[in-house]
Design a protein around this motif. Structure first.
Motif, PDB file in Angstrom:
ATOM      1  N   VAL A  81      67.243   6.888   9.045  1.00  0.00           N
ATOM      2  CA  VAL A  81      66.240   6.560   7.821  1.00  0.00           C
ATOM      3  C   VAL A  81      67.870   5.568   7.701  1.00  0.00           C
ATOM      4  CG1 VAL A  81      65.418   6.073   5.859  1.00  0.00           C
ATOM      5  CG2 VAL A  81      64.219   7.873   7.785  1.00  0.00           C
ATOM      6  N   VAL A  82      67.475   4.530   7.331  1.00  0.00           N
ATOM      7  CA  VAL A  82      68.839   4.071   6.797  1.00  0.00           C
ATOM      8  C   VAL A  82      68.885   3.022   5.770  1.00  0.00           C
ATOM      9  CG1 VAL A  82      71.517   1.917   6.910  1.00  0.00           C
ATOM     10  CG2 VAL A  82      69.951   3.567   9.065  1.00  0.00           C
ATOM     11  N   GLY A  83      69.416   3.454   4.227  1.00  0.00           N
ATOM     12  CA  GLY A  83      69.802   2.572   3.173  1.00  0.00           C
ATOM     13  C   GLY A  83      71.025   1.392   3.455  1.00  0.00           C
ATOM     14  N   TYR A  84      70.190   0.411   2.847  1.00  0.00           N
ATOM     15  CA  TYR A  84      72.189  -0.738   2.726  1.00  0.00           C
ATOM     16  C   TYR A  84      71.545  -1.183   1.217  1.00  0.00           C
ATOM     17  CZ  TYR A  84      73.703  -5.158   4.389  1.00  0.00           C
ATOM     18  OH  TYR A  84      73.940  -6.418   4.085  1.00  0.00           O
ATOM     19  N   VAL A  85      72.735  -1.214   1.550  1.00  0.00           N
ATOM     20  CA  VAL A  85      73.173  -2.508   0.131  1.00  0.00           C
ATOM     21  C   VAL A  85      73.937  -4.103  -0.372  1.00  0.00           C
ATOM     22  CG1 VAL A  85      74.007  -2.118  -2.924  1.00  0.00           C
ATOM     23  CG2 VAL A  85      73.082  -0.118  -1.902  1.00  0.00           C
ATOM     24  N   PRO A  86      73.453  -4.464   0.244  1.00  0.00           N
ATOM     25  CA  PRO A  86      74.030  -5.448   0.453  1.00  0.00           C
ATOM     26  C   PRO A  86      75.055  -5.980  -0.527  1.00  0.00           C
ATOM     27  CG  PRO A  86      72.205  -6.615  -0.656  1.00  0.00           C
ATOM     28  CD  PRO A  86      72.576  -4.997  -0.309  1.00  0.00           C
ATOM     29  N   GLN A  87      76.379  -7.224  -0.461  1.00  0.00           N
ATOM     30  CA  GLN A  87      77.546  -7.421  -0.566  1.00  0.00           C
ATOM     31  C   GLN A  87      77.344  -8.285  -1.585  1.00  0.00           C
ATOM     32  OE1 GLN A  87      79.712  -9.809   2.115  1.00  0.00           O
ATOM     33  NE2 GLN A  87      81.598  -9.849   0.585  1.00  0.00           N
ATOM     34  N   PHE A  88      76.753  -9.724  -1.408  1.00  0.00           N
ATOM     35  CA  PHE A  88      76.531 -10.548  -2.888  1.00  0.00           C
ATOM     36  C   PHE A  88      74.895 -10.777  -2.792  1.00  0.00           C
ATOM     37  CE2 PHE A  88      75.456 -14.532  -4.443  1.00  0.00           C
ATOM     38  CZ  PHE A  88      76.462 -14.558  -5.459  1.00  0.00           C
ATOM     39  N   LEU A  89      74.076 -10.825  -3.482  1.00  0.00           N
ATOM     40  CA  LEU A  89      72.527 -10.473  -3.557  1.00  0.00           C
ATOM     41  C   LEU A  89      72.161 -12.039  -4.115  1.00  0.00           C
ATOM     42  CD1 LEU A  89      70.236  -9.174  -2.320  1.00  0.00           C
ATOM     43  CD2 LEU A  89      69.461  -8.509  -5.255  1.00  0.00           C
ATOM     44  N   ALA A 161      63.948   8.265   1.383  1.00  0.00           N
ATOM     45  CA  ALA A 161      65.363   8.832   1.221  1.00  0.00           C
ATOM     46  C   ALA A 161      66.689   8.844   3.020  1.00  0.00           C
ATOM     47  CB  ALA A 161      65.443  10.427   2.010  1.00  0.00           C
ATOM     48  N   PRO A 162      67.307   7.842   2.531  1.00  0.00           N
ATOM     49  CA  PRO A 162      68.020   7.733   3.791  1.00  0.00           C
ATOM     50  C   PRO A 162      68.741   8.914   4.293  1.00  0.00           C
ATOM     51  CG  PRO A 162      69.680   6.672   1.496  1.00  0.00           C
ATOM     52  CD  PRO A 162      68.117   7.609   1.608  1.00  0.00           C
ATOM     53  N   GLN A 163      69.475   9.234   5.494  1.00  0.00           N
ATOM     54  CA  GLN A 163      70.363   9.926   6.116  1.00  0.00           C
ATOM     55  C   GLN A 163      71.748   9.097   6.232  1.00  0.00           C
ATOM     56  OE1 GLN A 163      67.059  10.092   8.957  1.00  0.00           O
ATOM     57  NE2 GLN A 163      67.455  12.092   9.222  1.00  0.00           N
ATOM     58  N   LEU A 164      71.413   8.029   6.993  1.00  0.00           N
ATOM     59  CA  LEU A 164      73.200   6.976   6.231  1.00  0.00           C
ATOM     60  C   LEU A 164      72.454   6.000   5.723  1.00  0.00           C
ATOM     61  CD1 LEU A 164      75.470   5.604   7.299  1.00  0.00           C
ATOM     62  CD2 LEU A 164      73.768   4.389   9.516  1.00  0.00           C
ATOM     63  N   LEU A 165      74.046   5.591   5.297  1.00  0.00           N
ATOM     64  CA  LEU A 165      73.726   4.902   3.574  1.00  0.00           C
ATOM     65  C   LEU A 165      75.030   3.405   3.857  1.00  0.00           C
ATOM     66  CD1 LEU A 165      71.824   3.645   0.902  1.00  0.00           C
ATOM     67  CD2 LEU A 165      74.044   5.626  -0.254  1.00  0.00           C
ATOM     68  N   ILE A 166      74.370   2.573   3.767  1.00  0.00           N
ATOM     69  CA  ILE A 166      75.454   1.345   4.251  1.00  0.00           C
ATOM     70  C   ILE A 166      76.012   0.502   2.958  1.00  0.00           C
ATOM     71  CG2 ILE A 166      75.538  -0.723   5.598  1.00  0.00           C
ATOM     72  CD1 ILE A 166      75.153   1.018   7.981  1.00  0.00           C
ATOM     73  N   LEU A 167      77.235   0.427   2.500  1.00  0.00           N
ATOM     74  CA  LEU A 167      77.539  -0.188   1.482  1.00  0.00           C
ATOM     75  C   LEU A 167      78.651  -0.844   2.083  1.00  0.00           C
ATOM     76  CD1 LEU A 167      78.356   2.935  -0.671  1.00  0.00           C
ATOM     77  CD2 LEU A 167      76.007   1.845  -0.411  1.00  0.00           C
TER      78      LEU A 167
END
Lengths: 251, 277
Positions: A81-89, A161-167
């Motif tokens: 499971v990957v969570g992603y927070v984008p650069q500019f929304l 719940a992510p295992q990898l979080l990408i920011l």
């Protein structure tokens, strides 16, 4: 926050990753690991291909090479499971969508416009308290400050719940105290939940302070190691044009 | 149907309720306006006001297509062409070669021109002018049943795609990263809007159908802070404008579509003054 160790998953192994566009290699054979419970920062000058690399890892861009999720012994664990927070929304700030609507829409199938979602909302309220965003839930998304919006985006990336979080540059344009608060939160998450965190950042001061591992990129991988190792490397000084002592300040 | 009329007359002791056609029109409005109110919220959120306007105009080509193919039920050819055009516009827009409003404008002009050219051949456009203005008083009990089906279908579709559409309307890339099939969800939405617009045109008219879709949502948006109040207010404004517009048209002896749109335009300006700052 409960301690949710990921089942067997230990690291993301990126090997020989290459992204081509218009016959040009934007990312050229990059290899590194993103470990569970560690914050791996990707740094590099503008146009170094940091965001492209993140999106390739996310599976949004076609790429050569492999991205595997492995356990302690190097065996593949399949999908994570990957969570992603984008650069500019980029969104319509006048839209009547509250932060609570936005977060609920990612958690339940039942339309958020029809009910208040008693049970799911209760769970959300609990998580919101942990992330310090309880008072934001009823406010329209477009009325939040940069720091507040990033916290809401982080809350969104944390479900499921992510295992990898990408920011991707999670705290650009946010004041220093909010930035520190955000990094402390990320560190707490990676330590307590043993999440692997990969982050692109321009803020080298914060990278030095919070990252466990740093990857210096400019289309190719130039250098990797602990922040001390990378910031004292010749490659780093050359890349950022620092002569003599490295001050590690934001560029 | 007689039982329904009797029940309605029992609660509506007014002069206009004596006429069956007024009760039919009222029922149609009670079914049609919530559909418009619901769909309008996302059409406005996704900046599709111009898109749905183009859809309305394309009805002319839909009718022309029906005439050319000898289809008796023009509604079918209108829906088919509307759905086709909606999917084409979405794809050309996604290709990103020209700005969205330019793309929509090209298709809008083209479909209006094709429709007019075919229908006006031999000077016979007069008999199709009813489609421009619409006539809700002509609604039949069978068509009311169709509208019940439309309302039910839209509620079911909304239940399935609303949350995904909401995430897409905030940011499509973010929605895609959460595993949402953004193209499919958008396609379902535009096809639904196209079908609803085409079904309603015969009663509301090509000229005003878009206002019925956009104005209630635009008015609700002025004073809403979250999705629930937005959708709730949009449906409420659509219902109030729909019913009061119908009655005003009866008293003023004018077009129902025009009266409905006038009322919702007034509501829009009132909410604009009191909009949340």
């Amino acid at each position: 926050m409960e301690n949710e160790h990921c089942s067997g998953f230990c690291q993301v192994r990126v090997e020989g990753l290459t992204v081509e566009r218009g016959g040009e290699k934007i990312i050229d054979s990059v290899s590194f690991d993103i470990h569970c419970g560690e914050l791996t920062a990707l740094i590099g000058i503008n146009g170094a291909g940091k965001t492209t690399l993140l999106k390739a890892i996310l599976g949004e861009y076609r790429h050569g090479g492999t991205v595997t999720h492995t356990d302690h012994d190097g065996g593949s664990v399949g999908k994570i499971v990957v969570g992603y927070v984008p650069q500019f929304l980029d969104f319509d700030r006048s839209s009547p969508v509250s932060a609570g609507d936005f977060l609920l829409a990612g958690r339940t199938r039942f339309p958020v416009c029809f009910t208040r979602h008693g049970k799911v909302r209760l769970e959300l309220t609990k998580q919101a308290e942990e992330l310090g965003i309880s008072d934001l839930l009823d406010r329209p998304l477009g009325r939040l400050s940069g720091g507040e919006l990033q916290r809401v985006m982080l809350a969104s990336a944390l479900y499921p719940a992510p295992q990898l979080l990408i920011l991707d540059e999670p705290v650009s344009g946010v004041d220093e105290s909010a930035t520190d608060a955000f990094y402390n939160l990320i560190c707490e998450l990676k330590n307590k939940r043993h999440i692997a965190v990969a982050m692109v950042s321009h803020d080298l001061k914060q990278v030095r302070r919070y990252a466990d591992r740093v990857v210096l990129l400019n289309r190719r991988m130039l250098c990797t190691g602990t922040p001390e190792e990378v910031f004292s490397s010749e490659e780093y000084k050359k890349e950022f044009g620092i002569v003599g002592a490295d001050n590690g300040n934001s560029i | 149907m007689e039982t329904v009329y009797e029940m309605m007359r029992a609660v509506l002791p007014f002069a206009w309720a004596r006429y069956d056609f007024m009760l039919n029109a009222l029922l149609a409005m009670l079914l049609m306006s919530p559909v418009m109110g619901i769909l309008g919220t996302m059409a406005v959120n996704n900046k599709m006001a111009f898109f749905s306007d183009a859809l309305g105009h394309s009805a002319l080509t839909g009718i022309a297509l029906g005439v050319a193919l000898g289809v008796d039920n023009k509604m079918l050819s209108m829906i088919a062409f509307g759905v086709f055009l909606a999917l084409v516009i979405v794809r050309v827009k996604a290709a990103g070669s020209a700005s969205a409003d330019t793309v929509i404008s090209v298709f809008s002009s083209l479909s209006t021109a094709v429709g007019l050219a075919v229908l006006a051949a031999n000077g016979g456009f007069g008999k199709y002018s009813q489609y421009l203005i619409g006539d809700i008083l002509s609604v039949t009990p069978g068509q009311i049943l169709l509208l019940v089906g439309v309302l039910a279908a839209v509620v079911v579709i909304w239940a399935l795609i609303y949350n995904k559409l909401l995430l897409i309307s905030v940011n499509a890339d973010l929605a895609a990263s959460r595993g949402i099939r953004t193209r499919l969800v958008e396609d379902i939405f535009v096809v639904t809007v196209a079908a609803v617009v085409m079904i309603s045109i015969r009663w509301i008219g090509i000229l005003l159908i878009n206002s019925m879709l956009i104005l209630p949502a635009a008015a609700a948006r002025n004073i809403s802070r979250n999705s629930r109040s937005y959708t709730g207010l949009s449906v409420l404004i659509a219902l109030v404008s729909g019913v009061s517009g119908l009655l005003l048209s009866f008293w003023w002896n004018t077009s129902a579509g025009a009266s409905v749109v006038l009322v919702s335009a007034v509501v829009f300006f009132v909410t604009f003054i009191f909009r949340r700052r």
